[in-house]
Motif scaffolding. Structure first.
Motif, PDB file in Angstrom:
ATOM      1  N   LEU A  58     -36.488  25.014   4.033  1.00 20.14           N
ATOM      2  CA  LEU A  58     -37.089  26.340   4.179  1.00 20.14           C
ATOM      3  C   LEU A  58     -37.427  26.655   5.628  1.00 20.14           C
ATOM      4  O   LEU A  58     -37.329  27.805   6.059  1.00 20.14           O
ATOM      5  CB  LEU A  58     -38.349  26.431   3.302  1.00 20.14           C
ATOM      6  N   GLY A 114     -39.948  23.354   1.333  1.00 20.45           N
ATOM      7  CA  GLY A 114     -39.393  24.112   0.219  1.00 20.45           C
ATOM      8  C   GLY A 114     -38.842  23.237  -0.876  1.00 20.45           C
ATOM      9  O   GLY A 114     -38.033  23.703  -1.685  1.00 20.45           O
ATOM     10  N   LEU A 170     -40.238  32.360  -2.412  1.00 20.86           N
ATOM     11  CA  LEU A 170     -38.844  32.502  -1.991  1.00 20.86           C
ATOM     12  C   LEU A 170     -38.422  33.956  -1.873  1.00 20.86           C
ATOM     13  O   LEU A 170     -37.743  34.345  -0.922  1.00 20.86           O
ATOM     14  CB  LEU A 170     -37.920  31.760  -2.969  1.00 20.86           C
TER      15      LEU A 170
END
Length: 446
Positions: free
Chosen positions: A124, A427, A435
């Protein structure tokens, strides 16, 4: 929400018309799409020139296609790329063919990158770096975003998480062997050493991170002052183009005008505000209200005044510089009132109309930006989400140190929380709720 097993397509290059346009396709039907348009599936990762045809076998374009079988692709899925001539009619014909293929649909913003994340191609922090790289306006922002995209924060977070898990294993082994004399102490001592080292590293990143966050958002400079002192003229000088209306009549600027500048690689937003004065005009009153509010939020305020002006009205925690304009019209006399109100403040003398002194003002603004952002570009944190999760990690590590005397179980639980926070940073655990927020700001085709 669309099913994840559908194949997606989008224009991944710039605005049309263009010399070349790139259409990207990702998903299980990418190979079928290639066969439908190109008549064959070319060798993997090899540019192949083909004649694209529509459903009636009519030629669409002389193009170059590439084939990337998954998982060795950007998204981890089968990916096809069509490099076609960038005319609107060409793209319309290609999209018309794609749109009628079963389980093939246009991509949503950020969907290619989201699939790459979900398939383990990037974490992420790297996805956030990619978004920052796309939106970077200056070279310094680009370099910072590239560090994120290269995974520097993610690599550190993965290493920290691994070390935390090792320290937790030592402490939990101490719990298991608590009836065997000195074994727990022999296990806990190296665990504590690991935890303290990790805490110091994470705290160092947190201490340096504020500058990186500021670089991503940019510096805000407000030009304010009474009406008809040359604020819009100065704005045009700084922008090197006419972005604001210049008029001899007071109160010309009624609303905020913003321009983005690149000052030596630093992103700066300069705001031209309405002249601050008492007025009965309701429109101008709103402009004055907005001017005061925006100046109060700025990082640097340039209070523009005539050469002989000795009053200043400004309430803000920001740095305030007095900029005396129109020095070409007469000598500058500095009154006692000004000196009293601006004790310690920087002062500049310019002619916004001729440009006299503007270069010195810009140079000082660059110096202010250097101090504001910091000379060191090594900061790894660029978003509040990253800072919050690293702070949670540091707090959990500190609690594990503070509570271990009360029992290894307490310390082990705090270490699990620290590892969980780093997992959220990457993430890899429990991030479904954020998200959509992260990927919705991506452009379509990325």
């Amino acid at each position: 929400m669309h099913p994840r097993d559908q194949t997606i397509f989008a224009l991944s290059s710039g605005r049309l018309p263009s010399a070349i346009a790139i259409v990207r396709v990702s998903g299980s039907q990418a190979g079928a799409v290639l066969t439908r348009l190109a008549g064959k599936t070319p060798a993997p990762r090899s540019a192949t020139r083909v004649l694209l045809r529509d459903a009636s076998s009519q030629p669409i374009d002389d193009a170059v296609v590439l084939w990337f079988p998954g998982p060795a692709s950007a998204t981890g899925e089968d990916v096809a790329e069509f490099h076609v001539h960038g005319g609107r009619a060409v793209l319309a014909s290609v999209f018309a063919v794609l749109s009628v293929i079963e389980n093939v649909r246009p991509a949503e913003p950020g969907e290619f990158t989201r699939r790459a994340f979900e398939n383990g191609k990037l974490d992420l922090t790297e996805a956030e770096g990619l978004d920052d790289l796309i939106h970077a306006d200056t070279d310094r922002q680009r370099r910072q975003a590239l560090r994120q995209l290269r995974g520097l924060l993610g690599d550190k977070a993965r290493d920290w998480r691994e070390q935390i898990i090792k320290a937790s294993a030592l402490i939990e082994a101490g719990i298991d062997f608590s009836d065997e004399g000195d074994v727990p102490a022999e296990l806990i001592a190296p665990a504590l050493a690991k935890i303290k080292t990790l805490l110091g590293e994470i705290q160092g990143v947190l201490d340096a991170g504020g500058r990186s966050e500021r670089l991503r958002d940019g510096l805000v400079v407000a030009i304010t002052g009474p009406p008809n002192v040359g604020k819009s003229t100065l704005m045009n000088q700084l922008a090197r183009r006419e972005v604001a209306i210049v008029s001899p009549h007071a109160g010309t600027t009624r609303d905020l005008i913003e321009v983005q500048l690149d000052l030596d690689g630093y992103p700066v937003t300069v705001i031209d505000t309405a002249g601050i004065r008492e007025t009965d005009d309701p429109v101008e009153q709103e402009g004055v209200r907005r001017a005061r509010a925006r100046a109060a939020e700025a990082d640097l305020v340039l209070w523009l005044a005539d050469a002989e002006e000795n009053k200043m009205e400004h309430e803000s925690g920001a740095s305030v510089w007095l900029v005396r304009n129109k020095i070409d019209l007469g000598a500058v006399e500095i009154g006692a009132t000004t000196l009293g109100r601006l004790a310690g403040a920087r002062e500049f003398r310019i002619s916004a109309r001729r440009g006299d002194g503007v270069a010195d003002l810009v140079g000082a603004m660059i110096g202010f930006a250097q101090d504001y952002f910091g000379a060191n570009e090594g900061g790894l944190i660029s978003r509040e989400r990253q800072r919050t999760l690293l702070q949670e990690t540091a707090e959990s590590l500190q609690r594990s140190i503070d509570t271990i005397d009360r029992g290894e179980e307490f310390a082990a639980e705090d270490l699990r929380r620290a590892a969980y926070s780093l997992g959220r940073l990457l993430g890899r655990v429990d991030v479904e709720d954020i998200l959509d927020v992260i990927f919705r700001d991506f452009c379509i085709g990325k």
